[in-house]
Motif scaffolding. Structure first.
Motif, short mmCIF file in Angstrom:
data_model
loop_
_atom_site.label_atom_id
_atom_site.label_comp_id
_atom_site.label_asym_id
_atom_site.label_seq_id
_atom_site.Cartn_x
_atom_site.Cartn_y
_atom_site.Cartn_z
N LEU A 122 39.99 45.73 40.70
CA LEU A 122 39.77 46.62 41.83
C LEU A 122 40.62 47.88 41.72
O LEU A 122 41.55 47.97 40.91
N ALA A 123 40.29 48.86 42.55
CA ALA A 123 41.04 50.11 42.58
C ALA A 123 42.51 49.84 42.82
O ALA A 123 42.88 49.09 43.72
N GLY A 124 43.36 50.42 41.99
CA GLY A 124 44.80 50.25 42.08
C GLY A 124 45.34 49.13 41.21
O GLY A 124 46.55 49.04 41.00
N GLU A 125 44.47 48.26 40.70
CA GLU A 125 44.92 47.15 39.85
C GLU A 125 44.93 47.58 38.39
O GLU A 125 44.22 48.50 37.98
N GLU A 126 45.76 46.89 37.59
CA GLU A 126 45.82 47.22 36.17
C GLU A 126 46.14 45.98 35.33
O GLU A 126 46.67 44.99 35.83
N ASN A 164 45.79 39.25 40.94
CA ASN A 164 47.09 39.47 40.29
C ASN A 164 46.95 39.26 38.78
O ASN A 164 47.62 38.41 38.21
N PRO A 165 46.08 40.05 38.14
CA PRO A 165 45.80 39.82 36.71
C PRO A 165 46.99 40.19 35.84
O PRO A 165 47.88 40.95 36.25
N THR A 166 47.00 39.63 34.63
CA THR A 166 48.04 39.99 33.67
C THR A 166 47.43 40.85 32.55
O THR A 166 47.50 42.06 32.62
N ASN A 180 39.60 31.26 38.56
CA ASN A 180 40.48 31.77 39.60
C ASN A 180 41.35 30.63 40.14
O ASN A 180 40.83 29.55 40.47
N PHE A 181 42.65 30.85 40.24
CA PHE A 181 43.58 29.90 40.84
C PHE A 181 43.98 30.46 42.20
O PHE A 181 44.49 31.59 42.29
N ILE A 182 43.74 29.69 43.27
CA ILE A 182 43.89 30.20 44.63
C ILE A 182 44.84 29.34 45.44
O ILE A 182 44.81 28.10 45.35
N LEU A 183 45.69 29.99 46.23
CA LEU A 183 46.59 29.31 47.17
C LEU A 183 46.13 29.61 48.59
O LEU A 183 45.79 30.75 48.92
N TYR A 184 46.14 28.57 49.44
CA TYR A 184 45.69 28.68 50.82
C TYR A 184 46.83 28.34 51.79
O TYR A 184 47.72 27.56 51.47
N ASN A 185 46.73 28.90 53.01
CA ASN A 185 47.65 28.49 54.07
C ASN A 185 47.03 27.33 54.86
O ASN A 185 45.96 26.83 54.51
N SER A 186 47.69 26.92 55.93
CA SER A 186 47.22 25.77 56.71
C SER A 186 45.92 26.05 57.45
O SER A 186 45.24 25.11 57.89
N ASP A 187 45.54 27.33 57.58
CA ASP A 187 44.27 27.68 58.21
C ASP A 187 43.15 27.87 57.18
O ASP A 187 42.08 28.38 57.51
#
Length: 244
Positions: free
Chosen positions: A154-158, A142-144, A125-132
């Motif tokens: 998850l439900a709604g993902e494809e 956000n799979p490809t 997993n590659f994750i981006l964080y905010n300042s908090d």
């Protein structure tokens, strides 16, 4: 079973576990296709960065612990291959971009607020964080065309198939975890209707918030948000040493 075609089965020299080690990248970190071309997870199993595609390069996540880089996630997958004179940059302003030699920038991902830190996890997993230190974007959500061990759809993902092993552009099929609990395969650009499907788990009567899950031993199954497994898709039981 048709659904398995969307996933990878690879031989590696690593223990296939949902490890939580991570490599952190701060603002100003950068990569180039020639030279320092990727950020490696601590175990060396996964990497985020550039890989060869056609006559150029693409950016994404790949299995780095084997001789042939095997792609599991691609950024801007339908764009032409990138030439060697670009830089992948986590800017001081908190954006993850591709920057050309003349300074033009193309976003790798879109976030609703500035990025303060990026992390490449041993889980893939590659994750981006905010300042908090809150997650504002992650590749698992956000799979490809692939899910990896320990990941859920998850439900709604494809997932959308790739054109080929060497061309990660969007192909002609999709696998959708529908909101009604049904896992269905369709040709791309068709409505979510039974008449267009060519595979279904037939679990549309099992409730909402169902997800597709892949365990470390190859066990693929559908589970309700309550934790109740509603359907087994593969038996699992494969060795967890040296195999993904």
């Amino acid at each position: 079973m048709v659904a398995i075609l969307f996933f990878l089965l690879l031989s590696t020299n690593f223990l296939a576990t949902n490890q939580q080690g991570q490599l952190n990248m701060s603002l100003g970190s950068s990569l180039t296709p020639i030279g320092n071309s990727f950020w490696l997870s601590p175990s060396g199993l996964y990497a985020f960065g550039f890989y060869q595609q056609g006559n150029g390069f693409s950016a994404g996540i790949f299995v780095a612990g084997i001789p042939q880089k095997t792609v599991v996630w691609t950024a801007n997958r339908n764009n032409p291959p990138i030439q060697g004179n670009v830089t992948l940059l986590l800017t001081g302003g908190g954006r993850l971009v591709l920057q050309s030699a003349d300074g033009q920038e193309t976003s790798i991902v879109n976030t609703h607020e500035p990025v303060a830190k990026a992390s490449m996890f041993d889980s893939g997993n590659f994750i981006l964080y905010n300042s908090d230190q809150e997650i504002i974007w992650q590749s698992f959500r956000n799979p490809t065309n692939t899910i990896v061990l320990g990941q859920s759809l998850l439900a709604g993902e494809e997932l959308f198939s790739s054109v080929s092993v060497t061309n990660q552009s969007t192909g002609i099929f999709r696998l959708k975890m529908q909101n009604d609990g049904n896992l269905v395969q369709y040709p791309k650009d068709t409505p979510d209707e039974a008449a267009y499907s060519y595979y279904s788990s037939f679990t549309d009567d099992r409730g909402e918030n169902v997800s597709l899950n892949l365990d470390v031993d190859g066990y693929l199954y559908l589970v309700h948000s309550t934790g109740f497994i509603i359907k087994d898709l593969t038996p699992g039981g494969y060795s967890t040493e040296g195999t993904i």
